[in-house]
Structures are given as C-alpha cells and as structure tokens.
Design a protein around this motif. Structure first.
Motif, short mmCIF file in Angstrom:
data_model
loop_
_atom_site.label_atom_id
_atom_site.label_comp_id
_atom_site.label_asym_id
_atom_site.label_seq_id
_atom_site.Cartn_x
_atom_site.Cartn_y
_atom_site.Cartn_z
N UNK A 3 37.78 35.71 37.75
CA UNK A 3 37.52 34.28 37.59
C UNK A 3 38.65 33.47 38.23
N UNK A 4 38.41 32.17 38.41
CA UNK A 4 39.39 31.33 39.09
C UNK A 4 40.70 31.20 38.33
N UNK A 5 40.64 31.30 36.98
CA UNK A 5 41.88 31.13 36.21
C UNK A 5 42.78 32.35 36.27
N UNK A 6 42.32 33.46 36.81
CA UNK A 6 43.10 34.69 36.98
C UNK A 6 43.96 35.04 35.77
N UNK A 7 43.31 35.24 34.63
CA UNK A 7 44.03 35.70 33.45
C UNK A 7 44.54 37.12 33.73
N UNK A 8 45.84 37.38 33.58
CA UNK A 8 46.38 38.70 33.91
C UNK A 8 45.69 39.81 33.13
N UNK A 9 45.27 40.84 33.82
CA UNK A 9 44.61 41.96 33.17
C UNK A 9 44.64 43.16 34.12
N UNK A 10 44.29 44.32 33.60
CA UNK A 10 44.22 45.53 34.41
C UNK A 10 43.32 46.52 33.71
N UNK A 11 42.77 47.44 34.48
CA UNK A 11 41.90 48.43 33.87
C UNK A 11 41.39 49.43 34.88
N UNK A 12 40.58 50.37 34.39
CA UNK A 12 40.00 51.41 35.24
C UNK A 12 38.48 51.33 35.17
N UNK A 13 37.83 51.61 36.28
CA UNK A 13 36.38 51.60 36.36
C UNK A 13 35.89 53.00 36.72
N UNK A 14 34.80 53.41 36.07
CA UNK A 14 34.24 54.74 36.30
C UNK A 14 32.88 54.62 36.97
N UNK A 15 32.68 55.41 38.00
CA UNK A 15 31.37 55.48 38.66
C UNK A 15 30.86 56.91 38.58
N UNK A 16 29.59 57.07 38.32
CA UNK A 16 29.00 58.41 38.21
C UNK A 16 27.80 58.54 39.14
N UNK A 17 27.61 59.75 39.63
CA UNK A 17 26.43 60.08 40.44
C UNK A 17 26.10 61.54 40.14
N UNK A 18 25.09 61.72 39.31
CA UNK A 18 24.80 63.07 38.85
C UNK A 18 25.94 63.60 38.01
N UNK A 19 26.50 64.73 38.42
CA UNK A 19 27.63 65.31 37.69
C UNK A 19 28.98 64.87 38.26
N UNK A 20 28.93 64.07 39.30
CA UNK A 20 30.17 63.60 39.91
C UNK A 20 30.67 62.33 39.24
N UNK A 21 31.99 62.23 39.14
CA UNK A 21 32.61 61.03 38.58
C UNK A 21 33.77 60.59 39.48
N UNK A 22 33.92 59.29 39.59
CA UNK A 22 35.04 58.74 40.35
C UNK A 22 35.63 57.56 39.62
N UNK A 23 36.92 57.31 39.84
CA UNK A 23 37.61 56.25 39.13
C UNK A 23 38.37 55.36 40.12
N UNK A 24 38.42 54.10 39.81
CA UNK A 24 39.22 53.16 40.58
C UNK A 24 39.94 52.24 39.59
N UNK A 25 41.18 51.96 39.89
CA UNK A 25 41.96 51.08 39.02
C UNK A 25 42.19 49.74 39.71
N UNK A 26 42.23 48.71 38.92
CA UNK A 26 42.45 47.37 39.48
C UNK A 26 43.25 46.50 38.52
N UNK A 27 43.80 45.45 39.05
CA UNK A 27 44.53 44.50 38.20
C UNK A 27 44.31 43.09 38.72
N UNK A 28 44.39 42.13 37.82
CA UNK A 28 44.26 40.72 38.14
C UNK A 28 45.62 40.07 37.93
N UNK A 29 46.11 39.39 38.96
CA UNK A 29 47.43 38.77 38.91
C UNK A 29 47.30 37.25 38.94
N UNK A 30 48.12 36.55 38.19
CA UNK A 30 48.05 35.08 38.19
C UNK A 30 48.73 34.51 39.43
N UNK A 31 48.37 33.27 39.75
CA UNK A 31 49.04 32.55 40.83
C UNK A 31 50.41 32.07 40.34
N UNK A 32 51.28 31.70 41.29
CA UNK A 32 52.54 31.06 40.92
C UNK A 32 52.25 29.65 40.41
#
Length: 230
Positions: A3-32
């Motif tokens: 969102x535009x207010x960029x509340x600081x946060x971070x986390x991991x996302x999981x994607x699955x396809x059949x028996x396969x799993x993949x993960x990606x991590x991301x973070x949200x940083x505030x402006x100065x």
C-alpha cells in the motif's frame, strides 16, 4: 503490491504445484524520514539465561535478529547488542533500501564497560561505517577497512549516552564527502563536524544501518534512530 503508506513489514510466501513447493521472502520498507525509538514495541519474549523480557528487532531489518534485541533500561526501551553468542560479537544491521543515497543518519549510542574495557558502536551511511571505538578512544570512518580507514581522537566514557551523526554528500564526478560528529547527549550540537573524509571513488548508494562490536561481553546500546534526506 504494498500500500502507499508502506507500513514496515516482512514475510515469506509459499507457492505449490503438485508436490513441489517454493518460497520467496519479501519486505516492505518505509520512505524517508525514518524514526525508531522502540517505545511502541512490546517485550513479549523471555531470555532463558537471564530471565529478562525482550523483543526481537523490527522484522524488516536485515541482520538484526539474535545480534540485537529490544530491552527496557532506565525507564525506556532501546536496542541492545547481544553478548551471549560469540559468533555474533560483531554485527551490522541494515534498516532501509540498498538504493538509498544522500541522507543523514543519527542516533543515541552508549557502551557498557569501565575505564579499561569498552566496546564499539556506530552507524552505517551509504556503505561507510562511522564508529565510536571504545578501547582506542577514537571516532573512525571506514569502508572495507583496507579501502578507507581514517580516525581522529575522541574521548568518551562508558555508561554515558552520546549522540552520533553521519552524513554523506555527493561531490564532483563520483566522489563523496563523509562527515561525522559525536557529542555528549544533552549538550549543544557542535557546529563543526568532528571528522570529514573525502573519498574520490565514493560509494554511490547504500542502506542506512547500525553497527555493534562487543568482544569483551560489554554490550552497546542504541536509541532514537533517525534517517533524513539531505
């Protein structure tokens, strides 16, 4: 998408396809500008060895967990360098975007210790480390140590709060000028910079950050962090 207010946060996302799993991590940083005084953080963890309440540092900060924690001291909350794990004696924490440039970072800093033993505490500005060195009694600006390392005498005491401030300005072509000053908290800010270093092939960008080195079990403390655009 954040969102535009960029509340600081971070986390991991999981994607699955059949028996396969993949993960990606991301973070949200505030402006100065950035500001952190830790007062809104709840101390909902307990240190097993000490029985003391603490909290992990903000999740979007890189390299902070287990190297620093948030504690209560003298009626307020602050960031404390951990000392129970020898692998984490030296720690660098990054607070913002790696593409940040042309900003000023400052904070209140303090080292535990005594007349003979102190630790090191500092700030990171655009890949330059600005460090108060306890045992050496110096204020130092360095980058990769062998590439740039310049210091000046600065007498400071253990268990006394100081304010540390660092700024990087763009010079001609690729040059940068790194400026740093330190003074006892509560006193008037000095008009002149304590140390100024011109770097002909300077770093073009880099995340604001924090530094702590506690080789003798003397924790360092950091509070009231601000990052503002020049």
């Amino acid at each position: 998408m954040a969102a535009n207010e960029t509340v600081p946060s971070a986390g991991a996302f999981e994607a699955t396809f059949g028996e396969l799993k993949g993960y990606i991590r991301g973070r949200v940083l505030p402006y100065l500008p950035l500001h952190q005084d830790f007062e809104a953080i709840s101390l909902n963890e307990t240190n097993a060895a000490e029985g003391a309440a603490f909290a992990y540092p903000p999740l979007p900060w890189i390299g902070a967990r287990f190297k620093f924690d948030v504690r209560e001291k003298d009626g307020g909350k602050l960031l404390r360098k951990t000392t129970d794990n020898r692998f984490f004696q030296r720690a660098t924490v990054f607070l913002g975007a790696p593409t940040a440039r042309n900003y000023t970072i400052d904070a209140d800093v303090m080292s535990d210790g005594n007349r003979r033993k102190m630790s090191e505490v500092g700030l990171v500005n655009q890949r330059y480390f600005i460090v108060l060195k306890g045992n050496e009694q110096k204020l130092e600006i360095n980058s990769n140590l062998e590439r740039l390392r310049i210091a000046t005498d600065f007498k400071w005491q253990p268990n006394v709060w100081y304010h540390l401030k660092a700024r990087v300005d763009q010079g001609p072509d690729q040059s940068r000028v790194v400026r740093a000053k330190a003074w006892k908290k509560g006193e008037t800010e000095p008009e002149k910079w304590t140390l100024e270093v011109a770097h002909r092939t300077g770093h073009q960008e880099g995340s604001p950050g924090l530094f702590g080195f506690s080789p003798q079990d003397m924790p360092v403390f950091i509070d009231n962090i601000t990052v503002t655009a020049n």
